[in-house]
Motif scaffolding. Structure first.
Motif, PDB file in Angstrom:
ATOM      1  N   THR A  13       4.134   1.211  10.209  1.00  0.00           N
ATOM      2  CA  THR A  13       4.034  -0.247  10.174  1.00  0.00           C
ATOM      3  C   THR A  13       2.577  -0.630  10.427  1.00  0.00           C
ATOM      4  O   THR A  13       2.040  -0.331  11.497  1.00  0.00           O
ATOM      5  CB  THR A  13       4.955  -0.893  11.221  1.00  0.00           C
ATOM      6  N   VAL A  14       1.956  -1.262   9.440  1.00  0.00           N
ATOM      7  CA  VAL A  14       0.537  -1.600   9.513  1.00  0.00           C
ATOM      8  C   VAL A  14       0.371  -3.056   9.103  1.00  0.00           C
ATOM      9  O   VAL A  14       1.025  -3.525   8.160  1.00  0.00           O
ATOM     10  CB  VAL A  14      -0.305  -0.692   8.585  1.00  0.00           C
ATOM     11  N   SER A  15      -0.511  -3.783   9.778  1.00  0.00           N
ATOM     12  CA  SER A  15      -0.702  -5.202   9.479  1.00  0.00           C
ATOM     13  C   SER A  15      -1.153  -5.397   8.040  1.00  0.00           C
ATOM     14  O   SER A  15      -1.841  -4.550   7.459  1.00  0.00           O
ATOM     15  CB  SER A  15      -1.714  -5.829  10.440  1.00  0.00           C
ATOM     16  N   TYR A  16      -0.773  -6.535   7.482  1.00  0.00           N
ATOM     17  CA  TYR A  16      -1.070  -6.797   6.079  1.00  0.00           C
ATOM     18  C   TYR A  16      -2.569  -6.777   5.802  1.00  0.00           C
ATOM     19  O   TYR A  16      -3.021  -6.192   4.803  1.00  0.00           O
ATOM     20  CB  TYR A  16      -0.469  -8.144   5.647  1.00  0.00           C
ATOM     21  N   ASP A  17      -3.356  -7.399   6.669  1.00  0.00           N
ATOM     22  CA  ASP A  17      -4.795  -7.501   6.429  1.00  0.00           C
ATOM     23  C   ASP A  17      -5.455  -6.133   6.291  1.00  0.00           C
ATOM     24  O   ASP A  17      -6.333  -5.934   5.449  1.00  0.00           O
ATOM     25  CB  ASP A  17      -5.474  -8.288   7.553  1.00  0.00           C
ATOM     26  N   ILE A  18      -5.031  -5.182   7.127  1.00  0.00           N
ATOM     27  CA  ILE A  18      -5.631  -3.853   7.089  1.00  0.00           C
ATOM     28  C   ILE A  18      -5.311  -3.165   5.763  1.00  0.00           C
ATOM     29  O   ILE A  18      -6.199  -2.595   5.101  1.00  0.00           O
ATOM     30  CB  ILE A  18      -5.144  -3.006   8.273  1.00  0.00           C
ATOM     31  N   VAL A  19      -4.055  -3.202   5.356  1.00  0.00           N
ATOM     32  CA  VAL A  19      -3.664  -2.526   4.119  1.00  0.00           C
ATOM     33  C   VAL A  19      -4.267  -3.238   2.913  1.00  0.00           C
ATOM     34  O   VAL A  19      -4.640  -2.592   1.916  1.00  0.00           O
ATOM     35  CB  VAL A  19      -2.126  -2.441   4.007  1.00  0.00           C
ATOM     36  N   TRP A  20      -4.391  -4.528   2.969  1.00  0.00           N
ATOM     37  CA  TRP A  20      -5.033  -5.284   1.888  1.00  0.00           C
ATOM     38  C   TRP A  20      -6.471  -4.805   1.697  1.00  0.00           C
ATOM     39  O   TRP A  20      -6.921  -4.574   0.568  1.00  0.00           O
ATOM     40  CB  TRP A  20      -4.981  -6.770   2.226  1.00  0.00           C
ATOM     41  N   MET A 154      -3.692  -3.104  -8.233  1.00  0.00           N
ATOM     42  CA  MET A 154      -3.463  -3.185  -6.793  1.00  0.00           C
ATOM     43  C   MET A 154      -2.278  -4.116  -6.553  1.00  0.00           C
ATOM     44  O   MET A 154      -1.700  -4.648  -7.502  1.00  0.00           O
ATOM     45  CB  MET A 154      -4.716  -3.663  -6.038  1.00  0.00           C
ATOM     46  N   HIS A 155      -1.910  -4.279  -5.296  1.00  0.00           N
ATOM     47  CA  HIS A 155      -0.650  -4.933  -4.921  1.00  0.00           C
ATOM     48  C   HIS A 155       0.502  -4.157  -5.553  1.00  0.00           C
ATOM     49  O   HIS A 155       0.311  -3.002  -5.953  1.00  0.00           O
ATOM     50  CB  HIS A 155      -0.678  -6.422  -5.265  1.00  0.00           C
ATOM     51  N   GLY A 156       1.707  -4.677  -5.626  1.00  0.00           N
ATOM     52  CA  GLY A 156       2.785  -3.834  -6.129  1.00  0.00           C
ATOM     53  C   GLY A 156       4.161  -4.405  -5.894  1.00  0.00           C
ATOM     54  O   GLY A 156       4.474  -5.510  -6.337  1.00  0.00           O
ATOM     55  N   PHE A 157       5.007  -3.672  -5.151  1.00  0.00           N
ATOM     56  CA  PHE A 157       6.421  -4.039  -5.023  1.00  0.00           C
ATOM     57  C   PHE A 157       6.846  -4.015  -3.561  1.00  0.00           C
ATOM     58  O   PHE A 157       6.249  -3.324  -2.725  1.00  0.00           O
ATOM     59  CB  PHE A 157       7.310  -3.083  -5.832  1.00  0.00           C
ATOM     60  N   ALA A 158       7.893  -4.792  -3.268  1.00  0.00           N
ATOM     61  CA  ALA A 158       8.496  -4.804  -1.931  1.00  0.00           C
ATOM     62  C   ALA A 158      10.007  -4.680  -2.106  1.00  0.00           C
ATOM     63  O   ALA A 158      10.637  -5.539  -2.734  1.00  0.00           O
ATOM     64  CB  ALA A 158       8.146  -6.090  -1.193  1.00  0.00           C
TER      65      ALA A 158
END
Length: 225
Positions: A13-20, A154-158
């Protein structure tokens, strides 16, 4: 013919900002050097709402505040969606020139990965005419939103496996008011990420005809310096 290599980053589980930021850096490096292998990040996020670059803020049913999950506007297409634990999020960084330089084709391939994955659990995933994503019995279980630069994605699926769906009540998910959001656990009790992710990895490799090669997380580029 040797299979294409795709680096696989299995994240917790990683914060959105970091993975972005990781996505942006991986894409930038591949724009500089198109010979770098493709990459796939698989992750869960703490609760967060994201809006596509042209998303209509009227699809938010609340005014952003400190008591709600953060709202982040990003460069993907599409409207507002919600990420939270219990959802498997995939970010493929693919050079489509190696595959097929066609964004519509790419979206259909991402849907195919999800449809094949849920089928392994005896769940029938479906497409909906004119829309992007995957539905089960009329409930949307997977949202897809992408960005491409020089045919690098980049980006993708959930994929909703077993999340608390209440966060979706505060938005019009993907701007679609007449279709409910669902999760796999509603159709197959007890499913969790540990069961679903290995199947999704296998299906991704088959659909995109690549070999997923796990990578040490310390190799993720934290900056471009």
């Amino acid at each position: 013919m040797a299979k294409r290599i795709c680096w696989l980053y299995r994240l917790e589980t990683v914060s959105y900002d970091i993975v972005w930021r990781w996505q942006q850096n991986l894409l930038h490096l591949r724009r500089q050097n198109p010979d770098l292998p493709d990459a796939l990040l698989l992750v869960e996020h703490p609760p967060v709402y994201t809006l596509g670059q042209g998303a209509d803020e009227s699809f938010l049913k609340f005014t952003p505040n400190a008591h709600m999950p953060p709202v982040v506007r990003i460069e993907r297409g599409g409207e507002v969606t919600y990420h939270c634990p219990g959802q498997l999020v995939g970010y493929p960084i693919l050079n489509l020139r190696r595959h097929r330089p066609d964004l519509h084709w790419y979206l259909r391939q991402l849907e195919e990965v999800v449809i094949r994955t849920v089928s392994a659990f005896e769940i029938d995933g479906e497409r909906s005419d004119g829309l992007t994503g995957v539905w089960v019995e009329g409930r949307k279980v997977a949202a897809i939103g992408i960005k491409a630069s020089r045919w690098i994605t980049m980006h993708g699926f959930a994929l909703n496996i077993c999340p608390d769906l209440s966060g979706f009540q505060h938005i019009v998910p993907c701007g679609i008011a007449d279709k409910a959001v669902g999760s796999l656990s509603e159709f197959q009790q007890g499913l969790d990420r540990l069961q679903v992710q290995p199947v999704l990895e296998k299906q991704f490799a088959q659909v995109f005809q690549c070999e997923l090669v796990p990578q040490d997380l310390c190799t993720l580029p934290s900056s471009l310096s």
